[in-house]
Scaffold this motif. Structure first.
Motif, mmCIF file in Angstrom:
data_model
loop_
_atom_site.group_PDB
_atom_site.id
_atom_site.type_symbol
_atom_site.label_atom_id
_atom_site.label_comp_id
_atom_site.label_asym_id
_atom_site.label_seq_id
_atom_site.Cartn_x
_atom_site.Cartn_y
_atom_site.Cartn_z
ATOM 1 N N LEU A 42 0.823 -1.209 0.000
ATOM 2 C CA LEU A 42 0.000 0.000 0.000
ATOM 3 C C LEU A 42 0.858 1.260 0.000
ATOM 4 O O LEU A 42 0.372 2.359 -0.281
ATOM 5 N N ALA A 44 3.496 1.515 -1.953
ATOM 6 C CA ALA A 44 4.156 1.606 -3.262
ATOM 7 C C ALA A 44 3.880 2.958 -3.891
ATOM 8 O O ALA A 44 2.747 3.431 -3.901
ATOM 9 N N GLY A 45 4.941 3.580 -4.387
ATOM 10 C CA GLY A 45 4.774 4.868 -5.034
ATOM 11 C C GLY A 45 4.863 6.034 -4.072
ATOM 12 O O GLY A 45 4.806 7.171 -4.488
ATOM 13 N N ARG A 46 4.989 5.758 -2.788
ATOM 14 C CA ARG A 46 5.163 6.845 -1.823
ATOM 15 C C ARG A 46 6.615 6.898 -1.384
ATOM 16 O O ARG A 46 7.374 5.973 -1.577
ATOM 17 N N VAL A 47 6.988 8.037 -0.756
ATOM 18 C CA VAL A 47 8.388 8.212 -0.344
ATOM 19 C C VAL A 47 8.822 7.108 0.602
ATOM 20 O O VAL A 47 9.940 6.620 0.538
ATOM 21 N N GLU A 50 10.632 3.124 -0.077
ATOM 22 C CA GLU A 50 12.035 2.734 -0.148
ATOM 23 C C GLU A 50 12.533 2.242 1.209
ATOM 24 O O GLU A 50 13.067 1.144 1.337
#
Lengths: 258, 818
Positions: A42, A44-47, A50
């Protein structure tokens, strides 16, 4: 940081992530791992994705799930090749594989994978601060493969499959020319060849004693101070005596040299 | 795709001439929920990097974004070019992501299975394509299960908790299971419908009597079955047979009809077979190995089998070469002439050079040490390659019991230039430790509980280091067995044994040691101990396989010591250990040396079909009565006991499902002197299932005799009136077995038997033909975790003195030898 079960059941991604970080800091890698696994897709695609990926790999590593952590570190490296942690990620991938490698007498597939991973790491980061540790792991794994090949050859000697032992020791010498087991392998090869000659049918004996002598000569050239020298010499003596007894009509030059 | 922003610059990109730029800036547009900086880092591009446009760098960046599975669509635009600097913009369309999915109308147990099949990953974007593949996967899953009318409907619903996310509701209406009503064939003249139907293994008609046969329609299996029908035609010489058309139609709501239209074609025969390229063997030798005569019905399948590999065993053309090192051997049968119904074949052979084995390796052994497997193999380095040895090695690996027998792989990797071959075996470990927990009725003791633990792949070497315990030290092929039986205070028995199958590592010399202790007490109603017997024992044994007269023989020796300590009432009851009637405690010693010579050629253990097993054993104590008068006969137990067991298996039907087992058993017990009576030890008791409890005390040998009560066929001592057991017995059995289920997880067979036996108190009365006879039926089930379980019902034909003549039920656990 509140009740673990309550957080686990909640649907609040941020709260779960925060809790996971706290558990990680407290070295509760099991709980941190469960929470991170839940939130990772959930995020994924947020800072935060990583860091979540990196820490999740570490939770598995600390939980000694090396097969999983090696894969997670590799994925991290592939996805975040630009990250400042990329180098550490690739190293940890190799290190996980290193820990995943079993005893020498078991399947060594993961040892081979680990060796390739370490080589890959050293090629990419030749100046790495992990260089020394990586080299050490590499040597240890390589020695494990040598030991496996050596012990398996020795097994044939032990079972008195002499021909098999000679073949296996020869293969070992060819494949691991710089192994520390080489001296013993060379000696055991003489022993096996001598025993093979001893129990052979008369037609084959001559040729096989000759081979024993040949193996002995190669042995003394390479290991003039070997601790096995005395007993190897004994076999050489016996072989030459046998050869004299078998008296070939031609070509005894090989023996007379010594 | 790389688009040029029309308002950006007036230097158009030239696709024929890629140019090198430096990245001046990266922007992300169109993202509502996603973080632009994260997306930029995922692209792997950085400001200041050199980049070739057009070039593969941008393609890779797009792929990385795609791989995340979180965006609906992405395009990259060049916003402007300033000299060497290029400015990029990633324009993306966001789609809702999957937060979770819910099944409706699916059985709980099937949800996990379905989840694996549909491959939905949470956090990925939901596209129409994804919903379609999911729907298809679910439908296919039900189709394979016979639900041909299953309806699947996927409805996305926004997730109220997570922004930009959807929950997928997967609604399933399975409908009724569709069964096959009728299978018909048209155009078959040479082979009847019934025969063809029997070839269709997974497409069956529903009949009221076929309780165990599934009759669902599975499209993939149907294709296999159609092929099986054609294969059968081909094997009968109908080389051109084909299925012209097939139709599957509804006969009612939940019933199907299947119709196959067949063109049989002509029947062909073999005519001349010629050989070319053969130097090692001549055509005559090869023809006799091939075993196909002129005039035989043409069968490509049979030809292939005889050339490549014949599972029926024996020598085929390939094995002739491949067992002698000709690993590179190839044979190519070519139809050189087809005239009328006759076919001429030319065998084109390439013999190649002989290959020797170089390396032998094993992979997949994550628990079992290399040497445990390597020492079982027939393929060793330096030897000529042999396919038979390879197959035998595979069988040996399977015989270890440590690996999944279905997944043992053999991979010869030839090196034609060097004339060598490396052999790689691959295995998959399976659990093989057994834990038994059981409770049983133990005769005089009442309920007896048993806890047993058998570790079949133990490692004593690793046991010294706790790091190797995962969860137990294993991998060296040793066996450790621990068994505890107890019924409170009255009866306790402990035993521990350890076996090393390859003592010294040189040969298959098995070595085992064991210790045991048994305590039996007689306790009155008010908890007072009246008497007790304690047995302390230890044994050591060595067994080996012999090479002469053949490899099936084995010889074992075992030395055991038992000390018996009796007290209270038990001194009188057992009448050994002391001749003093006033003693409070007495003890006796038994030292016995057991030698067994046996031969077994059974083809397998759970359901043997052919072969025999013979065993002759002698159990002997030192001959005290001959040595000296000083040995107290009450303290030093003396006997010699001979046992002979023979068992033969003969298949009665071609498939080996129906097997006849005939057995003969004899036992004799005596002392070394006429002056010394045979004591209470090691005597025989016949009757029932042959499962006695209590045999530990005096080592009574219980032998089954179905149709008679347990231990009832046993002479009574006229002086004491006690059932002490006989000193000589004979027993003959004929048993017909029928295999119901060959499934290795649960092998089931039923049997009918006729048997006869007798048991004698003295050699004066011994008569091997005076027998108590019976007959009956029974069933057995073998489960790998529990061993063999079974029951029999037997009817006696004779009346044994002192017992009733009536039918008996017998239950048994474990393999009965006698």
């Amino acid at each position: 940081c509140g009740d673990y079960n309550k957080i686990l059941k909640s649907n609040n991604v941020d709260q779960k992530y925060e809790a996971a970080l706290k558990y990680f800091e407290k070295k509760d890698y099991y709980r941190a791992g469960v929470l991170l696994e839940e939130v990772r897709p959930l995020l994924a695609g947020r800072v935060e994705a990583e860091k979540a990926a990196f820490l999740y790999a570490y939770t598995q590593y600390y939980e000694r799930l090396y097969a999983t952590s090696s894969e997670l570190f590799r994925n991290f490296f592939d996805t975040y090749g630009r990250s400042p942690f990329a180098e550490e990620g690739l190293f940890m991938h190799a290190k996980s594989l290193y820990y995943d490698s079993p005893d020498f007498n078991l399947d060594q597939t993961s040892t081979q994978t680990a060796i390739v991973a370490i080589q890959d790491f050293l090629n990419r980061y030749p100046e790495s601060k992990y260089e020394e540790e990586a080299t050490k792991m590499y040597d240890e794994l390589a020695a494990k493969l040598e030991r496996k090949a050596f012990e398996n050859a020795k097994l044939y000697s032990q079972m008195r499959y002499y021909q098999a032992a000679v073949t296996a020791f020869s293969t070992f010498q060819r494949e691991y020319p710089s192994s520390t087991f080489n001296e013993e392998a060379a000696y055991l090869k003489i022993v096996a060849q001598f025993n093979l000659a001893e129990e052979s049918v008369p037609e084959k004996q001559r040729e096989r004693y000759f081979d024993t002598v040949g193996f002995y000569q190669a042995f003394v050239d390479k290991y003039p101070n070997s601790k096995y020298l005395r007993s190897a010499e004994g076999l050489f003596d016996k072989s030459t005596k046998q050869l004299e007894r078998l008296k070939a009509p031609t070509n005894t030059a090989n023996v007379e040299q010594k | 795709q790389v688009n040029l922003n029309p308002s950006g610059t007036n230097t158009p990109l030239d696709y024929a001439n890629p140019k090198r730029y430096q990245i001046g800036g990266i922007t992300v547009s169109g993202a509502k929920y996603l973080d632009p900086n994260t997306l930029i880092s995922i692209t792997g591009l950085k400001i200041g990097d050199p980049i070739t446009v057009p070039g593969e760098d941008l393609g890779k960046a797009l792929n990385r974004l795609w791989d995340q599975g979180i965006i609906g669509d992405v395009e990259v635009y060049v916003t402007k070019i300033e000299g060497e600097k290029i400015y990029l913009d990633f324009f993306l369309t966001e789609r809702p992501r999957l937060s979770r999915f819910v099944f409706n109308g699916v059985k709980k147990g099937q949800e996990d299975e379905l989840t694996k099949k549909i491959d939905l990953i949470r956090g990925r974007v939901v596209t129409d394509a994804l919903m379609n593949t999911t729907k298809n996967a679910v439908q296919k899953y039900y189709l394979e299960k016979g639900f041909m009318n299953a309806k699947v409907n996927i409805i996305p619903r926004p997730d109220s908790v997570l922004a930009n996310s959807v929950v997928l509701n997967i609604n399933v209406d399975r409908g009724d299971k569709v069964k096959i009503d009728d299978i018909t064939f048209i155009g078959n003249e040479a082979i009847p419908d019934k025969k063809l139907r029997s070839k269709m293994k997974n497409t069956k008609e529903k009949k009221f009597y076929k309780v165990l046969t599934a009759s669902k329609f599975q499209p993939s299996k149907f294709e296999d079955d159609k092929k099986a029908v054609i294969d059968y035609y081909n094997s009968q010489g109908y080389r051109d047979a084909e299925i012209i058309s097939d139709s599957v139609y509804n006969t009612s709501e939940d019933r199907l009809g299947v119709q196959l239209r067949i063109n049989e074609g002509q029947k062909y025969y073999f005519r001349n077979i010629t050989w070319r390229g053969n130097y090692v063997y001549d055509g005559k030798q090869l023809a006799s190995v091939l075993g196909i005569e002129r005039g035989d019905a043409y069968s490509k399948e049979r030809l292939e089998k005889r050339l490549q590999y014949d599972p029926a065993g024996g020598v085929d053309i390939s094995s002739l070469y491949m067992d002698d090192g000709y690993l590179f051997f190839r044979v190519d049968p070519v139809e050189v002439a087809v005239e009328g119904d006759s076919i001429d074949i030319e065998m084109r052979i390439y013999e190649g050079a002989q290959a020797r084995i170089k390396d032998v390796t094993i992979s997949g052994n994550s628990k079992t040490s290399d040497h445990v497997v390597l020492r079982e193999l027939y393929t060793v380095p330096g030897q000529k390659f042999s396919r038979t040895n390879l197959i035998n090695s595979q069988r040996e690996i399977a015989g270890l019991g440590y690996f999944d027998p279905e997944q043992i792989g053999m991979n010869p990797i030839p090196n034609e230039a060097e004339g060598t071959v490396d052999i790689k075996y691959s295995v998959v470990e399976k659990p093989n430790d057994q834990i038994t927990l059981s409770g049983g009725w133990g005769g005089p003791y009442g309920l007896v509980g048993t806890v047993g633990l058998v570790l079949n792949n133990f490692s004593a070497r690793k046991a010294t280091d706790f790091r190797n315990w995962r969860p137990i030290p294993s991998g060296d092929g040793q066996r450790l067995a621990l068994n505890i039986q107890a019924n409170g205070l009255r009866y306790q028995s402990y035993s521990l044994s350890f076996t090393e199958p390859w003592l010294g590592g040189r040969r298959r010399n098995s070595f085992s040691v064991g210790v045991n202790k048994t305590i039996s007490r007689s306790i009155t109603g008010d908890n007072r101990e009246q008497g007790a017997i304690v047995i302390n024992g230890a044994s050591i044994s060595l067994g080996r396989r012999l090479r002469k007269p053949d490899n099936n023989f084995s010889l074992s020796h075992s030395l055991s010591y038992n000390q018996y300590i009796t007290s209270g009432d038990f001194i009188n009851y057992y009448q050994f250990g002391s001749s003093d009637p006033n003693a409070t405690q007495a003890s006796a010693n038994s030292i016995s040396f057991i030698n067994t010579l046996s031969r077994s050629s059974l083809d397998q253990l759970t359901f043997p079909r052919r072969g025999s097993s013979l065993s002759l054993s002698l159990n002997v104590t030192p001959p005290y009565s001959r040595l000296s008068e000083n040995f107290d006969k009450n303290k030093w137990i003396e006997f010699h006991k001979w046992m002979f067991d023979a068992s033969w298996f003969t298949p009665l039907s071609a498939g080996g499902k129906f097997v006849l087992n005939t057995r003969a058993h004899f036992g004799f017990l005596n002392t070394f002197s006429d002056k010394r009576d045979v004591g209470p030890f090691e005597r025989f008791k016949l009757g029932g299932s042959g499962m006695g409890v209590g045999n530990f005390i005096v080592g009574t040998e219980f032998v089954g005799l179905r149709g008679y009560e347990d231990q009832s066929v046993s002479p009574v001592d006229p002086k004491t009136g006690q059932n002490t057991g006989g000193i000589a017995f004979t027993k003959y059995v004929a048993e017909a077995r029928f295999l119901v289920s060959p499934n290795p997880a649960a092998t089931v067979f039923v049997l009918g038997f006729a048997e006869a036996g007798n048991n004698f108190a003295s050699y004066r009365n011994y008569n091997p033909f005076k027998l108590y006879r019976s007959a009956g039926v029974g069933a057995r089930i073998f489960m790998s975790a529990f061993g063999l379980l079974g029951f029999d019902y037997g009817i006696p034909f004779d009346t044994y003195p002192g017992s009733e003549k009536k039918g008996q039920f017998h239950f048994m656990i474990g393999q009965q030898i006698r």
